[in-house]
Design a protein around this motif. Structure first.
Motif, PDB file in Angstrom:
ATOM      1  N   ILE A  96      61.529  21.756  35.335  1.00 15.43           N
ATOM      2  CA  ILE A  96      62.034  22.676  36.355  1.00 15.43           C
ATOM      3  C   ILE A  96      63.507  22.347  36.562  1.00 15.43           C
ATOM      4  O   ILE A  96      63.849  21.201  36.843  1.00 15.43           O
ATOM      5  N   ILE A  97      64.378  23.311  36.404  1.00 16.03           N
ATOM      6  CA  ILE A  97      65.800  23.095  36.646  1.00 16.03           C
ATOM      7  C   ILE A  97      66.216  23.963  37.824  1.00 16.03           C
ATOM      8  O   ILE A  97      66.067  25.182  37.784  1.00 16.03           O
ATOM      9  N   ALA A  98      66.695  23.288  38.869  1.00 16.04           N
ATOM     10  CA  ALA A  98      67.117  24.005  40.086  1.00 16.04           C
ATOM     11  C   ALA A  98      66.052  25.007  40.525  1.00 16.04           C
ATOM     12  O   ALA A  98      66.349  26.147  40.866  1.00 16.04           O
ATOM     13  N   GLY A  99      64.827  24.574  40.491  1.00 19.74           N
ATOM     14  CA  GLY A  99      63.739  25.410  40.994  1.00 19.74           C
ATOM     15  C   GLY A  99      63.223  26.449  40.017  1.00 19.74           C
ATOM     16  O   GLY A  99      62.306  27.202  40.335  1.00 19.74           O
ATOM     17  N   THR A 100      63.817  26.497  38.828  1.00 21.17           N
ATOM     18  CA  THR A 100      63.395  27.494  37.845  1.00 21.17           C
ATOM     19  C   THR A 100      62.736  26.798  36.664  1.00 21.17           C
ATOM     20  O   THR A 100      63.258  25.800  36.163  1.00 21.17           O
ATOM     21  N   ARG A 101      61.610  27.314  36.238  1.00 18.67           N
ATOM     22  CA  ARG A 101      60.949  26.643  35.122  1.00 18.67           C
ATOM     23  C   ARG A 101      61.631  27.019  33.818  1.00 18.67           C
ATOM     24  O   ARG A 101      62.064  28.144  33.619  1.00 18.67           O
ATOM     25  N   CYS A 102      61.709  26.037  32.954  1.00 14.07           N
ATOM     26  CA  CYS A 102      62.426  26.206  31.694  1.00 14.07           C
ATOM     27  C   CYS A 102      61.438  26.202  30.529  1.00 14.07           C
ATOM     28  O   CYS A 102      60.712  25.237  30.314  1.00 14.07           O
ATOM     29  N   SER A 134      65.428  47.128  46.147  1.00 10.54           N
ATOM     30  CA  SER A 134      64.489  46.835  47.221  1.00 10.54           C
ATOM     31  C   SER A 134      63.676  45.581  46.903  1.00 10.54           C
ATOM     32  O   SER A 134      63.385  44.775  47.771  1.00 10.54           O
ATOM     33  N   ARG A 135      63.306  45.442  45.630  1.00  5.61           N
ATOM     34  CA  ARG A 135      62.506  44.271  45.264  1.00  5.61           C
ATOM     35  C   ARG A 135      63.395  43.176  44.657  1.00  5.61           C
ATOM     36  O   ARG A 135      62.921  42.329  43.926  1.00  5.61           O
ATOM     37  N   GLY A 136      64.707  43.225  44.940  1.00  4.62           N
ATOM     38  CA  GLY A 136      65.618  42.215  44.410  1.00  4.62           C
ATOM     39  C   GLY A 136      65.920  42.438  42.938  1.00  4.62           C
ATOM     40  O   GLY A 136      65.416  43.362  42.317  1.00  4.62           O
ATOM     41  N   VAL A 137      66.760  41.575  42.421  1.00  8.54           N
ATOM     42  CA  VAL A 137      67.137  41.661  41.012  1.00  8.54           C
ATOM     43  C   VAL A 137      66.446  40.534  40.258  1.00  8.54           C
ATOM     44  O   VAL A 137      66.632  39.360  40.567  1.00  8.54           O
ATOM     45  N   ASN A 138      65.632  40.913  39.290  1.00  6.58           N
ATOM     46  CA  ASN A 138      64.935  39.899  38.506  1.00  6.58           C
ATOM     47  C   ASN A 138      65.625  39.674  37.169  1.00  6.58           C
ATOM     48  O   ASN A 138      65.972  40.620  36.481  1.00  6.58           O
ATOM     49  N   ALA A 139      65.802  38.411  36.840  1.00  7.15           N
ATOM     50  CA  ALA A 139      66.528  38.090  35.618  1.00  7.15           C
ATOM     51  C   ALA A 139      65.890  36.923  34.891  1.00  7.15           C
ATOM     52  O   ALA A 139      65.133  36.145  35.473  1.00  7.15           O
ATOM     53  N   VAL A 140      66.184  36.830  33.612  1.00 10.56           N
ATOM     54  CA  VAL A 140      65.882  35.607  32.863  1.00 10.56           C
ATOM     55  C   VAL A 140      67.209  35.061  32.353  1.00 10.56           C
ATOM     56  O   VAL A 140      68.164  35.809  32.160  1.00 10.56           O
ATOM     57  N   LEU A 141      67.248  33.752  32.151  1.00  8.74           N
ATOM     58  CA  LEU A 141      68.484  33.128  31.687  1.00  8.74           C
ATOM     59  C   LEU A 141      68.221  32.436  30.364  1.00  8.74           C
ATOM     60  O   LEU A 141      67.230  31.709  30.218  1.00  8.74           O
ATOM     61  N   ILE A 142      69.087  32.674  29.403  1.00  4.09           N
ATOM     62  CA  ILE A 142      68.898  32.082  28.077  1.00  4.09           C
ATOM     63  C   ILE A 142      70.007  31.081  27.809  1.00  4.09           C
ATOM     64  O   ILE A 142      71.183  31.472  27.761  1.00  4.09           O
ATOM     65  N   GLY A 143      69.635  29.831  27.632  1.00  4.61           N
ATOM     66  CA  GLY A 143      70.639  28.800  27.354  1.00  4.61           C
ATOM     67  C   GLY A 143      70.885  27.922  28.556  1.00  4.61           C
ATOM     68  O   GLY A 143      71.575  28.318  29.478  1.00  4.61           O
ATOM     69  N   THR A 144      70.318  26.735  28.544  1.00  5.34           N
ATOM     70  CA  THR A 144      70.445  25.861  29.710  1.00  5.34           C
ATOM     71  C   THR A 144      71.470  24.763  29.474  1.00  5.34           C
ATOM     72  O   THR A 144      71.243  23.595  29.770  1.00  5.34           O
ATOM     73  N   GLY A 145      72.621  25.153  28.911  1.00  2.95           N
ATOM     74  CA  GLY A 145      73.751  24.229  28.839  1.00  2.95           C
ATOM     75  C   GLY A 145      74.354  24.065  30.227  1.00  2.95           C
ATOM     76  O   GLY A 145      73.744  24.461  31.222  1.00  2.95           O
ATOM     77  N   SER A 146      75.544  23.508  30.290  1.00  2.00           N
ATOM     78  CA  SER A 146      76.101  23.223  31.618  1.00  2.00           C
ATOM     79  C   SER A 146      76.322  24.505  32.409  1.00  2.00           C
ATOM     80  O   SER A 146      76.036  24.550  33.606  1.00  2.00           O
ATOM     81  N   LEU A 147      76.800  25.548  31.734  1.00  2.00           N
ATOM     82  CA  LEU A 147      77.029  26.801  32.457  1.00  2.00           C
ATOM     83  C   LEU A 147      75.718  27.411  32.924  1.00  2.00           C
ATOM     84  O   LEU A 147      75.603  27.849  34.068  1.00  2.00           O
ATOM     85  N   GLY A 148      74.733  27.422  32.054  1.00  2.00           N
ATOM     86  CA  GLY A 148      73.428  27.963  32.419  1.00  2.00           C
ATOM     87  C   GLY A 148      72.846  27.250  33.631  1.00  2.00           C
ATOM     88  O   GLY A 148      72.369  27.891  34.565  1.00  2.00           O
ATOM     89  N   ARG A 149      72.912  25.926  33.602  1.00  2.00           N
ATOM     90  CA  ARG A 149      72.370  25.174  34.743  1.00  2.00           C
ATOM     91  C   ARG A 149      73.146  25.441  36.017  1.00  2.00           C
ATOM     92  O   ARG A 149      72.581  25.537  37.099  1.00  2.00           O
ATOM     93  N   ALA A 150      74.472  25.603  35.871  1.00  2.41           N
ATOM     94  CA  ALA A 150      75.282  25.916  37.056  1.00  2.41           C
ATOM     95  C   ALA A 150      74.840  27.241  37.664  1.00  2.41           C
ATOM     96  O   ALA A 150      74.718  27.356  38.889  1.00  2.41           O
ATOM     97  N   LEU A 151      74.559  28.216  36.824  1.00  2.00           N
ATOM     98  CA  LEU A 151      74.122  29.512  37.345  1.00  2.00           C
ATOM     99  C   LEU A 151      72.746  29.408  37.982  1.00  2.00           C
ATOM    100  O   LEU A 151      72.459  30.066  38.969  1.00  2.00           O
ATOM    101  N   LEU A 152      71.906  28.554  37.410  1.00  2.51           N
ATOM    102  CA  LEU A 152      70.582  28.374  38.007  1.00  2.51           C
ATOM    103  C   LEU A 152      70.713  27.831  39.427  1.00  2.51           C
ATOM    104  O   LEU A 152      70.004  28.281  40.333  1.00  2.51           O
ATOM    105  N   SER A 153      71.620  26.897  39.637  1.00  6.91           N
ATOM    106  CA  SER A 153      71.777  26.415  41.022  1.00  6.91           C
ATOM    107  C   SER A 153      72.438  27.474  41.887  1.00  6.91           C
ATOM    108  O   SER A 153      72.114  27.606  43.067  1.00  6.91           O
ATOM    109  N   TYR A 154      73.369  28.211  41.270  1.00  5.54           N
ATOM    110  CA  TYR A 154      74.076  29.243  42.035  1.00  5.54           C
ATOM    111  C   TYR A 154      73.089  30.281  42.563  1.00  5.54           C
ATOM    112  O   TYR A 154      73.179  30.721  43.702  1.00  5.54           O
TER     113      TYR A 154
END
Lengths: 213, 213
Positions: free
Chosen positions: B122-128, B78-98
């Motif tokens: 800020i990467i793709a709207g997410t603070r790093c 109901s309140r969405g899925v909240n996540a954190v992402l660890i590792g802002t390599g190319s894959l991490g950044r791709a997921l941030l935009s996704y």
DNA sequence: AGTTAGCTGTTACAAATTTCACAGCGTTAA
DNA sequence: TTAACGCTGTGAAATTTGTAACAGCTAACT
């Protein structure tokens, strides 16, 4: 020989583990050790390895280099894995850097996109062509598999085009089940679905914990 | 209630299909139709839906909106899925935009990296943030799942840190099996392994074809 | 109202996958 | 050389997962 999907996945994993062990200078390994690293059981490791035909030694376990060779032969990747990638959005580009052409055994021969602005360039060492050139390029590339990183709406059309070109394997990142002929293998990676699974079970585990208290 | 991994995966997929159908204005759907879209059988769809408790109508099938609501309730998003992402390599950044923050139900609350050059932005709207702030940040974020997009060598250490913070779900892109407590759920996405599977079966299918001739 | 057609919910069955268990073997040590 | 240990390979059991089949129901039609 017919091995299931799951067995092949694990064999691929063992291959990776063995190459690590080899580079660490380890010469022999027991099924139990592989099991721990692969998060399985020793019986499962032994059973999986049966399909490769390689036999271990009851006292020393498996010879790391020999088994690794056997697996490489089994997977028949002597000339590496050749692929094309369709869709150079953020995920596509991330995969291009991930499989960056160098020592890797995975060669992305070409990338394709429908947007003219993205074509004619080199992205992470891979040349990016316009999607119209797909059929032409595939003719000269020979046997390859395709990686689909494009919007869900476009995936089915592209899958059909690819199978018409004789492509027999597709790694599909679009959240759609592709309809393809029986002689084509499709593996789906649906990041959103996986994330939902994680969220669901994380929720459940938290609740279980609360109940126990 | 205990549903297997696979059932949950398919339910998540049905959820996606239903939301598509709803936006197309379809009000009722048969198990058979869902099966075709999900590449399964009608019996399996009905069986899967049993665990949600929702019941369809023998003449009209399932009410799209109602079933969708039921699934959303089931997944408790109901309140969405909240996540954190660890590792802002190319894959991490791709997921941030996704998962770019917008209408999406998936919110990546923060990204972390060990390289100072990548933090504070800020990467793709997410603070790093810097990885040192992980424990501090997690305290204020509440219940979340973690997405691991970092090198294999660093994955286990990070998984341990995360579980120490009370994280119960991890989506792991590193090609390593993580050792975590029983009350933590880990889902692995190993792109290389998947690609090898595709290559293997594509090879096999090509060979089968040659034999038939 | 009664009949019919066809879909659902669910049980029983089948297939696939994993685990168990142990005979047999190769190395080591006496 | 012989004995003993402990791991492998594998048939058989157990478990998990998927399929089939059918009773029961509901809307539509007569």
């Amino acid at each position: 020989m017919n091995a299931s999907d799951k067995v092949i996945g694990r064999l691929s994993h063992y291959r990776l583990l063995l190459s690590k062990l080899e580079s660490q200078g380890k010469t022999f390994v027991f099924s139990r050790e592989l099991a721990i690293m692969a998060d399985g059981t020793s019986a499962q490791v032994r059973r999986d390895l049966m399909v490769t035909g390689y036999e271990g030694n009851p006292k020393q376990g498996y010879n790391v280099s020999d088994l690794l060779d056997e697996l490489n032969k089994f997977f028949n990747f002597s000339r590496g894995v050749n692929a094309v990638l369709i869709g150079t959005g953020s995920l596509g580009r991330a995969l291009l850097s991930y499989f960056m052409p160098k020592k890797s055994r995975y060669n992305i021969m070409a990338a394709f996109d429908s947007e003219l602005s993205k074509t004619g360039r080199i992205i992470a060492g891979t040349r990016c062509c316009h999607i119209n050139e797909l059929e032409f390029e595939l003719k000269s590339l020979g046997s390859v598999v395709a990686i689909l990183t494009l919007p869900a709406e476009a995936a089915q059309t592209m899958a059909t085009r690819l199978t018409n070109c004789g492509i027999k394997g597709i790694l599909n990142f679009a959240p759609v089940r592709l309809r393809v002929p029986d002689d084509v293998y499709v593996e789906n990676i649906d990041v959103t679905m996986s994330l939902e699974k994680v969220a669901f079970f994380a929720n459940q585990k938290s609740e279980d914990r609360e109940k126990e208290v």
